[in-house]
Scaffold this motif. Structure first.
Motif, PDB file in Angstrom:
ATOM      1  N   MET A  46       0.825  -1.199   0.000  1.00  0.00           N
ATOM      2  CA  MET A  46       0.000   0.000   0.000  1.00  0.00           C
ATOM      3  C   MET A  46       0.862   1.252   0.000  1.00  0.00           C
ATOM      4  O   MET A  46       0.620   2.204  -0.763  1.00  0.00           O
ATOM      5  CB  MET A  46      -0.920  -0.012   1.223  1.00  0.00           C
ATOM      6  CG  MET A  46      -1.816   1.212   1.389  1.00  0.00           C
ATOM      7  SD  MET A  46      -0.993   2.591   2.228  1.00  0.00           S
ATOM      8  CE  MET A  46      -0.706   1.873   3.836  1.00  0.00           C
ATOM      9  N   ALA A  47       1.895   1.270   0.840  1.00  0.00           N
ATOM     10  CA  ALA A  47       2.770   2.439   0.929  1.00  0.00           C
ATOM     11  C   ALA A  47       3.491   2.691  -0.390  1.00  0.00           C
ATOM     12  O   ALA A  47       3.652   3.842  -0.813  1.00  0.00           O
ATOM     13  CB  ALA A  47       3.780   2.256   2.061  1.00  0.00           C
ATOM     14  N   ALA A  48       3.927   1.634  -1.047  1.00  0.00           N
ATOM     15  CA  ALA A  48       4.624   1.779  -2.328  1.00  0.00           C
ATOM     16  C   ALA A  48       3.712   2.408  -3.370  1.00  0.00           C
ATOM     17  O   ALA A  48       4.111   3.321  -4.113  1.00  0.00           O
ATOM     18  CB  ALA A  48       5.131   0.419  -2.804  1.00  0.00           C
ATOM     19  N   GLN A 175      -7.174   2.954  10.482  1.00  0.00           N
ATOM     20  CA  GLN A 175      -5.735   3.127  10.271  1.00  0.00           C
ATOM     21  C   GLN A 175      -5.315   2.804   8.839  1.00  0.00           C
ATOM     22  O   GLN A 175      -4.275   3.290   8.379  1.00  0.00           O
ATOM     23  CB  GLN A 175      -4.948   2.248  11.245  1.00  0.00           C
ATOM     24  CG  GLN A 175      -4.540   2.986  12.506  1.00  0.00           C
ATOM     25  CD  GLN A 175      -3.399   2.269  13.198  1.00  0.00           C
ATOM     26  OE1 GLN A 175      -3.614   1.316  13.937  1.00  0.00           O
ATOM     27  NE2 GLN A 175      -2.199   2.744  12.965  1.00  0.00           N
ATOM     28  N   THR A 176      -6.092   1.995   8.150  1.00  0.00           N
ATOM     29  CA  THR A 176      -5.783   1.740   6.745  1.00  0.00           C
ATOM     30  C   THR A 176      -5.808   3.050   5.964  1.00  0.00           C
ATOM     31  O   THR A 176      -4.933   3.311   5.136  1.00  0.00           O
ATOM     32  CB  THR A 176      -6.800   0.753   6.145  1.00  0.00           C
ATOM     33  OG1 THR A 176      -6.799  -0.443   6.911  1.00  0.00           O
ATOM     34  CG2 THR A 176      -6.451   0.429   4.699  1.00  0.00           C
ATOM     35  N   ALA A 177      -6.811   3.889   6.242  1.00  0.00           N
ATOM     36  CA  ALA A 177      -6.919   5.177   5.562  1.00  0.00           C
ATOM     37  C   ALA A 177      -5.841   6.150   6.022  1.00  0.00           C
ATOM     38  O   ALA A 177      -5.234   6.859   5.204  1.00  0.00           O
ATOM     39  CB  ALA A 177      -8.304   5.779   5.803  1.00  0.00           C
ATOM     40  N   SER A 178      -5.567   6.197   7.324  1.00  0.00           N
ATOM     41  CA  SER A 178      -4.571   7.144   7.826  1.00  0.00           C
ATOM     42  C   SER A 178      -3.164   6.767   7.363  1.00  0.00           C
ATOM     43  O   SER A 178      -2.344   7.643   7.054  1.00  0.00           O
ATOM     44  CB  SER A 178      -4.624   7.246   9.347  1.00  0.00           C
ATOM     45  OG  SER A 178      -4.332   6.004   9.966  1.00  0.00           O
ATOM     46  N   ALA A 179      -2.875   5.468   7.288  1.00  0.00           N
ATOM     47  CA  ALA A 179      -1.574   5.032   6.781  1.00  0.00           C
ATOM     48  C   ALA A 179      -1.430   5.362   5.303  1.00  0.00           C
ATOM     49  O   ALA A 179      -0.353   5.769   4.837  1.00  0.00           O
ATOM     50  CB  ALA A 179      -1.394   3.535   7.014  1.00  0.00           C
ATOM     51  N   ALA A 180      -2.527   5.199   4.543  1.00  0.00           N
ATOM     52  CA  ALA A 180      -2.497   5.548   3.120  1.00  0.00           C
ATOM     53  C   ALA A 180      -2.262   7.045   2.938  1.00  0.00           C
ATOM     54  O   ALA A 180      -1.492   7.473   2.067  1.00  0.00           O
ATOM     55  CB  ALA A 180      -3.799   5.124   2.449  1.00  0.00           C
ATOM     56  N   ALA A 181      -2.916   7.866   3.773  1.00  0.00           N
ATOM     57  CA  ALA A 181      -2.728   9.314   3.703  1.00  0.00           C
ATOM     58  C   ALA A 181      -1.288   9.687   4.028  1.00  0.00           C
ATOM     59  O   ALA A 181      -0.699  10.578   3.406  1.00  0.00           O
ATOM     60  CB  ALA A 181      -3.690  10.012   4.660  1.00  0.00           C
ATOM     61  N   THR A 229      10.547   1.841  -0.957  1.00  0.00           N
ATOM     62  CA  THR A 229       9.542   1.653   0.089  1.00  0.00           C
ATOM     63  C   THR A 229       9.148   0.189   0.200  1.00  0.00           C
ATOM     64  O   THR A 229       9.018  -0.360   1.298  1.00  0.00           O
ATOM     65  CB  THR A 229       8.300   2.511  -0.213  1.00  0.00           C
ATOM     66  OG1 THR A 229       8.667   3.888  -0.182  1.00  0.00           O
ATOM     67  CG2 THR A 229       7.195   2.267   0.807  1.00  0.00           C
ATOM     68  N   TYR A 230       8.953  -0.452  -0.943  1.00  0.00           N
ATOM     69  CA  TYR A 230       8.537  -1.852  -0.920  1.00  0.00           C
ATOM     70  C   TYR A 230       9.640  -2.749  -0.344  1.00  0.00           C
ATOM     71  O   TYR A 230       9.351  -3.799   0.246  1.00  0.00           O
ATOM     72  CB  TYR A 230       8.154  -2.341  -2.316  1.00  0.00           C
ATOM     73  CG  TYR A 230       7.470  -3.683  -2.288  1.00  0.00           C
ATOM     74  CD1 TYR A 230       6.174  -3.807  -1.792  1.00  0.00           C
ATOM     75  CD2 TYR A 230       8.118  -4.826  -2.730  1.00  0.00           C
ATOM     76  CE1 TYR A 230       5.540  -5.027  -1.739  1.00  0.00           C
ATOM     77  CE2 TYR A 230       7.493  -6.064  -2.677  1.00  0.00           C
ATOM     78  CZ  TYR A 230       6.198  -6.155  -2.188  1.00  0.00           C
ATOM     79  OH  TYR A 230       5.581  -7.373  -2.124  1.00  0.00           O
ATOM     80  N   ALA A 231      10.910  -2.315  -0.500  1.00  0.00           N
ATOM     81  CA  ALA A 231      12.007  -3.100   0.076  1.00  0.00           C
ATOM     82  C   ALA A 231      11.934  -3.096   1.597  1.00  0.00           C
ATOM     83  O   ALA A 231      12.373  -4.043   2.257  1.00  0.00           O
ATOM     84  CB  ALA A 231      13.360  -2.547  -0.386  1.00  0.00           C
ATOM     85  N   GLY A 232      11.372  -2.029   2.165  1.00  0.00           N
ATOM     86  CA  GLY A 232      11.122  -1.989   3.611  1.00  0.00           C
ATOM     87  C   GLY A 232      12.317  -1.537   4.415  1.00  0.00           C
ATOM     88  O   GLY A 232      13.469  -1.652   4.004  1.00  0.00           O
TER      89      GLY A 232
END
Length: 331
Positions: A46-48, A175-181, A229-232
């Motif tokens: 999601m972050a990526a 938190q799914t929405a806040s993390a996406a934001a 980001t996806y690498a973490g």
């Protein structure tokens, strides 16, 4: 202009963006993972994606970086200055990632730019450094701390009569929405910083006039940030998500929402390149202090804040050394 020098600078710039991605991925998802709102793989994916999308939402920060901090250098010396600045920033990113310290990739880059510019005899726009870097560096953590505290107090009051288990379950979903934001705001801020460096390199090499950002630059920077980001960044994720304070879902939602809001305001209203690390870390501290002041592990927080203060001078010294070495060997 030697095409090899341009290719080298662009390659190092994209690698810096990649390190920025895995170094700062914790900023967006550490709280969601620590509260089990998202699984690590889902959070990173999601972050990526949101980092990629955020990179296309504006250009004000990129223009500040490309024109507001140092005079645009020229010729092979200018390319060496950019190369040194990026090496200084990358070195600091890797060092702090190794020790799990959530420092600022942004300020590592700014420190690198100033250090390499001074070493190369290029003028530093000190008013821009103070207004766009130093003042936000001090103000944004204070705002994040206070705003996180107040937002969490508001949540505690609004849900004071709610069933605790149901409230936590609902906040875990929220938190799914806040993390996406938060991830979108990270892409908006951090991808643009590398775009500004790439635009400077293209201008120096004579491949571009004006301050516009070519679409291929946006795509390249956004992609590298997203891949990083996806690498973490698991070492830093543990520090943010667990070592400062043990977060629950309402606290995670409050800290992410607070940090994301601050980043959107500074990006669009002030066009200031602030540190996502500073904002989310201070928001976590502010949120945690509502439980009780001693709930925050202030010893860990102190080490993080000390790291913030030495980021710019440390990156500047490495960048100056990298410039001098480049100048000695190639110029």
């Amino acid at each position: 202009m030697d095409m090899a020098a341009l290719v080298a600078v662009l390659g190092v710039a994209f690698f810096f963006t990649y390190t920025n991605g895995f170094h700062d991925s914790a900023n967006a998802i550490a709280t969601s993972v620590s509260t089990r709102a998202l699984t690590p793989k889902a959070a990173l994916a999601m972050a990526a994606v949101m980092n990629l999308a955020g990179a296309f939402l504006g250009s004000g920060v990129a223009q500040t970086v490309s024109k507001g901090l140092i005079d645009t250098p020229s010729g092979s010396q200018g390319m060496a200055i950019l190369f040194g600045a990026l090496i200084g920033a990358i070195a600091w990113n890797l060092l702090t990632w190794y020790y799990g310290l959530p420092s600022s990739s942004s300020h590592a880059l700014f420190g690198g730019l100033v250090g390499a510019a001074l070493a190369g005899g290029t003028g530093v726009i000190w008013s821009g450094v103070v207004d766009k870097v130093i003042i936000p560096m001090f103000l944004s953590p204070i705002v994040g701390l206070v705003a996180g505290y107040l937002v969490m107090l508001a949540i505690l009051w609004l849900f004071r009569r709610a069933n605790p288990h149901r409230a936590k379950r609902n906040f875990r979903v929220a938190q799914t929405a806040s993390a996406a934001a938060m991830a979108l705001a990270h892409g908006l801020q951090d991808a643009q910083k590398t775009m500004g460096i790439v635009v400077m390199a293209l201008t120096i090499s004579g491949h571009q006039t004006g301050s516009g950002i070519p679409i291929w630059v946006k795509v390249s920077c956004a992609t590298m940030l997203s891949l990083g980001t996806y690498a973490g960044g698991w070492r830093i994720m543990r520090t943010l998500g667990r070592k400062i304070i043990e977060l629950d879902p309402p606290q995670g939602f409050a800290s992410e929402s607070t940090a994301a809001t601050i980043m959107y305001i500074t990006s669009y209203v002030f066009k200031a390149p602030i540190s996502t690390t500073h904002v989310i870390t201070s928001a976590i501290m502010g949120v945690g202090a509502t439980r009780r002041v001693r709930a925050v592990r202030w010893g860990v927080a102190k080490n993080i804040v000390l790291g913030w203060f030495i980021t710019m001078p440390a990156a500047a010294l490495v960048a100056a050394a990298a410039y001098w070495l480049t100048d000695l060997v190639f110029l």
